[in-house]
Design a protein around this motif. Structure first.
Motif, PDB file in Angstrom:
ATOM      1  N   SER A 239       0.816  -1.204   0.000  1.00 16.74           N
ATOM      2  CA  SER A 239       0.000   0.000   0.000  1.00 16.74           C
ATOM      3  C   SER A 239       0.851   1.256   0.000  1.00 16.74           C
ATOM      4  CB  SER A 239      -0.947  -0.004   1.211  1.00 16.74           C
ATOM      5  OG  SER A 239      -0.190  -0.008   2.411  1.00 16.74           O
ATOM      6  N   ASP A 240       1.989   1.239   0.658  1.00 13.48           N
ATOM      7  CA  ASP A 240       2.836   2.422   0.751  1.00 13.48           C
ATOM      8  C   ASP A 240       3.845   2.509  -0.382  1.00 13.48           C
ATOM      9  OD1 ASP A 240       3.107   2.486   4.391  1.00 13.48           O
ATOM     10  OD2 ASP A 240       1.476   2.981   3.035  1.00 13.48           O
ATOM     11  N   GLY A 241       3.957   1.468  -1.187  1.00 12.06           N
ATOM     12  CA  GLY A 241       4.931   1.471  -2.262  1.00 12.06           C
ATOM     13  C   GLY A 241       6.234   0.848  -1.805  1.00 12.06           C
ATOM     14  N   PRO A 242       7.177   0.718  -2.739  1.00 13.80           N
ATOM     15  CA  PRO A 242       8.460   0.077  -2.429  1.00 13.80           C
ATOM     16  C   PRO A 242       9.278   0.872  -1.428  1.00 13.80           C
ATOM     17  CG  PRO A 242       8.526   1.093  -4.596  1.00 13.80           C
ATOM     18  CD  PRO A 242       7.101   1.155  -4.136  1.00 13.80           C
ATOM     19  N   VAL A 243      10.117   0.168  -0.697  1.00 13.04           N
ATOM     20  CA  VAL A 243      10.978   0.795   0.312  1.00 13.04           C
ATOM     21  C   VAL A 243      12.340   1.079  -0.307  1.00 13.04           C
ATOM     22  CG1 VAL A 243      12.133   0.457   2.533  1.00 13.04           C
ATOM     23  CG2 VAL A 243       9.776  -0.340   2.212  1.00 13.04           C
TER      24      VAL A 243
ATOM     25  N   ARG B   1       7.802  10.996   6.498  1.00  5.19           N
ATOM     26  CA  ARG B   1       8.850  10.356   5.717  1.00  5.19           C
ATOM     27  C   ARG B   1       8.553   8.867   5.552  1.00  5.19           C
ATOM     28  NH1 ARG B   1      13.759  12.424   4.680  1.00  5.19           N
ATOM     29  NH2 ARG B   1      14.703  10.373   4.909  1.00  5.19           N
ATOM     30  N   LYS B   2       8.910   8.341   4.390  1.00  2.80           N
ATOM     31  CA  LYS B   2       8.712   6.919   4.147  1.00  2.80           C
ATOM     32  C   LYS B   2       9.793   6.105   4.850  1.00  2.80           C
ATOM     33  CE  LYS B   2       6.411   7.293  -0.335  1.00  2.80           C
ATOM     34  NZ  LYS B   2       6.458   6.895  -1.765  1.00  2.80           N
ATOM     35  N   PRO B   3       9.500   4.827   5.144  1.00  2.53           N
ATOM     36  CA  PRO B   3      10.546   3.952   5.709  1.00  2.53           C
ATOM     37  C   PRO B   3      11.695   3.798   4.721  1.00  2.53           C
ATOM     38  CG  PRO B   3       8.365   2.953   5.906  1.00  2.53           C
ATOM     39  CD  PRO B   3       8.216   4.121   4.981  1.00  2.53           C
ATOM     40  N   ILE B   4      12.878   3.569   5.250  1.00  3.47           N
ATOM     41  CA  ILE B   4      14.015   3.231   4.397  1.00  3.47           C
ATOM     42  C   ILE B   4      14.725   2.025   4.999  1.00  3.47           C
ATOM     43  CG2 ILE B   4      14.335   5.625   3.645  1.00  3.47           C
ATOM     44  CD1 ILE B   4      16.855   5.736   5.345  1.00  3.47           C
ATOM     45  N   ARG B   5      15.387   1.275   4.144  1.00  5.66           N
ATOM     46  CA  ARG B   5      16.140   0.119   4.605  1.00  5.66           C
ATOM     47  C   ARG B   5      17.628   0.423   4.475  1.00  5.66           C
ATOM     48  NH1 ARG B   5      13.849  -3.427   1.772  1.00  5.66           N
ATOM     49  NH2 ARG B   5      12.555  -4.375   3.394  1.00  5.66           N
ATOM     50  N   LEU B   6      18.353   0.258   5.580  1.00  8.94           N
ATOM     51  CA  LEU B   6      19.797   0.454   5.583  1.00  8.94           C
ATOM     52  C   LEU B   6      20.483  -0.897   5.442  1.00  8.94           C
ATOM     53  CD1 LEU B   6      20.221   3.064   8.481  1.00  8.94           C
ATOM     54  CD2 LEU B   6      19.960   3.490   6.021  1.00  8.94           C
ATOM     55  N   GLN B   7      21.280  -1.042   4.399  1.00  5.53           N
ATOM     56  CA  GLN B   7      22.080  -2.240   4.192  1.00  5.53           C
ATOM     57  C   GLN B   7      23.482  -1.926   4.711  1.00  5.53           C
ATOM     58  OE1 GLN B   7      21.849  -2.891  -0.011  1.00  5.53           O
ATOM     59  NE2 GLN B   7      19.716  -3.557   0.035  1.00  5.53           N
ATOM     60  N   LEU B   8      23.835  -2.520   5.835  1.00  2.00           N
ATOM     61  CA  LEU B   8      25.065  -2.181   6.545  1.00  2.00           C
ATOM     62  C   LEU B   8      26.179  -3.161   6.185  1.00  2.00           C
ATOM     63  CD1 LEU B   8      23.378  -1.508  10.009  1.00  2.00           C
ATOM     64  CD2 LEU B   8      23.761   0.105   8.126  1.00  2.00           C
ATOM     65  N   TRP B   9      27.252  -2.625   5.606  1.00  2.00           N
ATOM     66  CA  TRP B   9      28.395  -3.434   5.187  1.00  2.00           C
ATOM     67  C   TRP B   9      29.569  -3.137   6.114  1.00  2.00           C
ATOM     68  CZ3 TRP B   9      28.335  -6.902   1.051  1.00  2.00           C
ATOM     69  CH2 TRP B   9      27.146  -6.915   0.307  1.00  2.00           C
TER      70      TRP B   9
ATOM     71  N   VAL C 292      19.138  12.268   6.339  1.00  2.00           N
ATOM     72  CA  VAL C 292      19.788  12.955   5.219  1.00  2.00           C
ATOM     73  C   VAL C 292      19.822  12.103   3.955  1.00  2.00           C
ATOM     74  CG1 VAL C 292      21.182  14.403   6.735  1.00  2.00           C
ATOM     75  CG2 VAL C 292      22.094  12.218   5.961  1.00  2.00           C
ATOM     76  N   LEU C 293      19.372  10.861   4.048  1.00  2.00           N
ATOM     77  CA  LEU C 293      19.284  10.002   2.861  1.00  2.00           C
ATOM     78  C   LEU C 293      17.881  10.100   2.270  1.00  2.00           C
ATOM     79  CD1 LEU C 293      21.114   6.795   4.146  1.00  2.00           C
ATOM     80  CD2 LEU C 293      21.909   8.305   2.317  1.00  2.00           C
ATOM     81  N   PRO C 294      17.757  10.103   0.956  1.00  9.31           N
ATOM     82  CA  PRO C 294      16.423  10.181   0.345  1.00  9.31           C
ATOM     83  C   PRO C 294      15.608   8.926   0.622  1.00  9.31           C
ATOM     84  CG  PRO C 294      18.089   9.764  -1.326  1.00  9.31           C
ATOM     85  CD  PRO C 294      18.831  10.045  -0.053  1.00  9.31           C
ATOM     86  N   SER C 295      14.321   9.114   0.893  1.00  7.91           N
ATOM     87  CA  SER C 295      13.441   7.972   1.153  1.00  7.91           C
ATOM     88  C   SER C 295      12.629   7.587  -0.075  1.00  7.91           C
ATOM     89  CB  SER C 295      12.491   8.285   2.321  1.00  7.91           C
ATOM     90  OG  SER C 295      11.704   9.427   2.027  1.00  7.91           O
ATOM     91  N   GLU C 296      12.560   8.484  -1.064  1.00  7.00           N
ATOM     92  CA  GLU C 296      11.800   8.183  -2.275  1.00  7.00           C
ATOM     93  C   GLU C 296      12.569   7.215  -3.171  1.00  7.00           C
ATOM     94  OE1 GLU C 296       8.764   9.121  -2.987  1.00  7.00           O
ATOM     95  OE2 GLU C 296       8.545  10.274  -1.144  1.00  7.00           O
TER      96      GLU C 296
END
Length: 225
Positions: A18-22, A72-80, A188-192
């Protein structure tokens, strides 16, 4: 430096539809061995701290979803998590190319680790502009204030000199300001999600898998803090 603390957690499949891709962002950790990069990640993702740590060999990877706040939309952080030993530095450029952010970590009780930050920053920005990647500086081991060798003012000044967007001091041991590092980064990272389709496949949180460097044995040295 403190940052607002949006809620942390996963979201259901129906909510994602419903909210679209993360939007996913690749975040690479850099810094000398022993500064606590792995401990910061584990404290944030698993809420654990291991007094005896196993030095990272090659790369480790884990992800976590940050729910949005104030529209703001959710975002996923991929931590390396990268190995800080010199023999592994040749592996790092390949992981930096498509990264959205780099978090450079030093130990506030080790001036040597602080003085190495410029070298790590040069590697992080090699062939790229500071406009292409969010740079953050973190002074870890705030709980060891009595053994401090690098002042807060020095860390802040270096972050400004190198045009980093974020600077924090934190403690992986006590979790003090660990969340603030990632929440500040998320702001500071874009959520779109860009128009180019990105995969919205769910990434399951698992204990980090270890990627072995070519020619390296499968075991690594265990040390105690």
């Amino acid at each position: 430096m403190r940052a607002p603390s949006p809620s942390v957690g996963g979201s259901s499949s129906s909510r994602r539809r419903s909210d679209g891709p993360v939007r996913s962002h690749k975040v690479v950790f850099l810094g000398q061995s022993g500064t606590g990069k792995t401990s910061i990640i584990r404290q944030f993702v698993y809420r654990t701290y291991d007094q005896c740590y196993q030095a990272t060999v090659g790369m480790d990877f884990v992800s976590k979803l940050l729910n949005g706040e104030a529209g703001r939309k959710p975002i996923r952080l991929q931590l390396w998590d990268t190995a800080g030993q010199e023999r592994f530095r040749a592996l790092i450029p390949g992981y930096l190319r498509d990264s959205s952010a780099c978090i450079l970590v030093y130990d506030i009780t080790s001036r040597q680790s602080f003085e190495s930050i410029r070298s790590w920053a040069e590697q992080a920005l090699e062939g790229r502009s500071s406009k292409d990647v969010v740079m953050a500086l973190v002074g870890n081991k705030l709980d060891l204030e009595a053994q401090r060798e690098v002042s807060y003012q020095e860390g802040e000044a270096l972050a400004k000199e190198l045009s980093f967007k974020l600077f924090f001091e934190a403690s992986a041991r006590t979790a003090d300001l660990v969340d603030a590092v990632f929440h500040g980064l998320a702001e500071v990272l874009p959520s779109e999600v860009p128009k180019k389709a990105e995969s919205d496949d769910e990434i399951i949180l698992e204990p980090p898998r270890r990627l072995q460097a070519v020619g390296q044995p499968p075991t690594s040295k265990k040390q105690c803090c």
